[in-house]
Design a protein around this motif. Structure first.
Motif, PDB file in Angstrom:
ATOM      1  N   VAL A 124      -2.602 -69.354 -15.515  1.00  0.00           N
ATOM      2  CA  VAL A 124      -3.162 -68.009 -15.646  1.00  0.00           C
ATOM      3  C   VAL A 124      -4.620 -68.097 -16.073  1.00  0.00           C
ATOM      4  CG1 VAL A 124      -3.092 -65.882 -16.987  1.00  0.00           C
ATOM      5  CG2 VAL A 124      -0.973 -66.848 -16.101  1.00  0.00           C
ATOM      6  N   ARG A 148       3.329 -64.865  -8.652  1.00  0.00           N
ATOM      7  CA  ARG A 148       2.789 -63.745  -9.442  1.00  0.00           C
ATOM      8  C   ARG A 148       2.611 -64.119 -10.911  1.00  0.00           C
ATOM      9  NH1 ARG A 148       6.834 -59.442  -6.831  1.00  0.00           N
ATOM     10  NH2 ARG A 148       5.484 -58.452  -5.257  1.00  0.00           N
ATOM     11  N   GLN A 179       4.251 -61.814 -13.478  1.00  0.00           N
ATOM     12  CA  GLN A 179       3.753 -60.456 -13.666  1.00  0.00           C
ATOM     13  C   GLN A 179       4.402 -59.498 -12.668  1.00  0.00           C
ATOM     14  OE1 GLN A 179       1.614 -59.748 -16.292  1.00  0.00           O
ATOM     15  NE2 GLN A 179       2.162 -61.884 -16.738  1.00  0.00           N
ATOM     16  N   SER A 215       1.722 -55.492  -8.327  1.00  0.00           N
ATOM     17  CA  SER A 215       0.596 -54.562  -8.345  1.00  0.00           C
ATOM     18  C   SER A 215      -0.386 -55.081  -7.305  1.00  0.00           C
ATOM     19  CB  SER A 215      -0.066 -54.509  -9.732  1.00  0.00           C
ATOM     20  OG  SER A 215      -0.775 -55.706  -9.983  1.00  0.00           O
ATOM     21  N   ASN A 266      -2.000 -58.273  -8.768  1.00  0.00           N
ATOM     22  CA  ASN A 266      -1.054 -59.372  -8.938  1.00  0.00           C
ATOM     23  C   ASN A 266      -0.550 -59.878  -7.597  1.00  0.00           C
ATOM     24  OD1 ASN A 266      -1.276 -59.248 -11.716  1.00  0.00           O
ATOM     25  ND2 ASN A 266       0.507 -57.907 -11.969  1.00  0.00           N
TER      26      ASN A 266
END
Length: 314
Positions: free
Chosen positions: A23, A192, A195, A198, A201
């Motif tokens: 991340v 993702r 997550q 969206s 994402n």
């Protein structure tokens, strides 16, 4: 089989990058892409590929020195007519079925071996004009511990071994690839980074899928198919109307909004053929550096072999 390039990670843990590290790395990559694109354009040169896309896949980098690859799509292009998300989903599902049926006849590579690749490249101006072509041959160290030889747009580059604190992500070492889930739902969750869905994402999930499918590596059984099925679950994927010729085969493209990377599949068999990007070159116009001479570049992996040394063809 898979195409193009991948990023190197920032952690050199034998276990690979943790989710938290990935991340952070991805956030740094995104910030670096934006910053380098801005500063590179102002200085009249391309973003630093060592910072953004330090070449780890031999012969399949996204752009040559002095050329900028456009990752973010122009807003006006986002309104071009598309075939619809359901069509893209079906193409990816059929590509997954085709991948499973075709299998893989390559041997499991040892870490001390090389991937030999022969890649066919076409570069066509967006506004029309002469298409340039190259056939590049390259040798990439499987685990990165040895020097690699990369041919890019006909030019030879000698890449050093991975540094002490550099790792490849996604990996090219077979045992690390086997640790990646082949269940499409689990794989998409990994893309993702856990997550929820969206636009942002899902865009990064598409990016993670690109990284896995690009460049030479021997995929464990079912992993490539699972990647196609995972990407098929993204709600905004789409088909392009453009007819693309890939080494004499007509291709259909699957892409994601705001991403200028398009996966190409044979329109009849749904074989994965390669990847198309949109790029440009910097030029000084009225005293200011601007990106001009937009082009489409298509790369198709014509051959991949596992060999013991640079210069060997399998």
């Amino acid at each position: 089989m898979d195409e193009l390039t991948m990023v190197r990670g920032w952690e050199a843990d034998e276990r690979g990058l943790s989710d938290a590290a990935r991340v952070a790395a991805r956030a740094r990559l995104g910030a670096a892409m934006v910053e380098e694109s801005r500063s590179g354009a102002s200085r009249g040169r391309a973003p630093s590929r060592r910072l953004v896309f330090r070449t780890a896949l031999v012969g399949v980098t996204a752009a040559a020195v002095g050329v900028t690859v456009v990752v973010a799509q122009d807003a006006k292009d986002d309104h071009k007519p598309r075939l619809g998300a359901i069509g893209a989903t079906e193409v990816l599902q059929k590509a997954a079925d085709r991948s499973r049926a075709a299998g893989n006849d390559l041997p499991v590579p040892r870490n001390d071996q090389y991937f030999y690749t022969r890649t066919y490249i076409t570069q066509t101006p967006v506004e029309g004009g002469k298409t340039r072509t190259w056939t590049d041959e390259s040798w990439m160290s499987v685990d990165g511990s040895k020097p690699s030889l990369r041919q890019e747009h006909g030019k030879i580059h000698h890449d050093p071994p991975l540094g002490k604190h550099e790792v490849r992500w996604p990996p090219t070492i077979y045992s690390k690839l086997k640790a990646i889930p082949t269940d499409p739902d689990n794989l998409l969750a990994r893309f993702r980074m856990g997550q929820p869905s969206s636009p942002d994402n899902d865009k990064y999930a598409f990016f993670e899928g690109c990284m896995l499918l690009m460049g030479p590596r021997v995929m464990p059984p079912g992993l490539q198919a699972a990647a196609f099925e995972a990407l098929a679950k993204l709600p905004r994927i789409r088909l392009d109307y453009d007819d693309v010729d890939v080494a004499g085969r007509t291709a259909v493209g699957v892409s994601y909004p705001t991403m200028e990377w398009t996966f190409l599949f044979d329109r009849k068999t749904y074989d994965y053929l390669g990847l198309r990007t949109r790029g440009s070159s910097p030029k000084k116009v009225h005293g200011e550096w601007k990106q001009v001479n937009y082009y489409y570049e298509t790369r198709s992996l014509q051959d991949i072999q596992v060999v013991d040394r640079i210069g060997q063809h399998g």
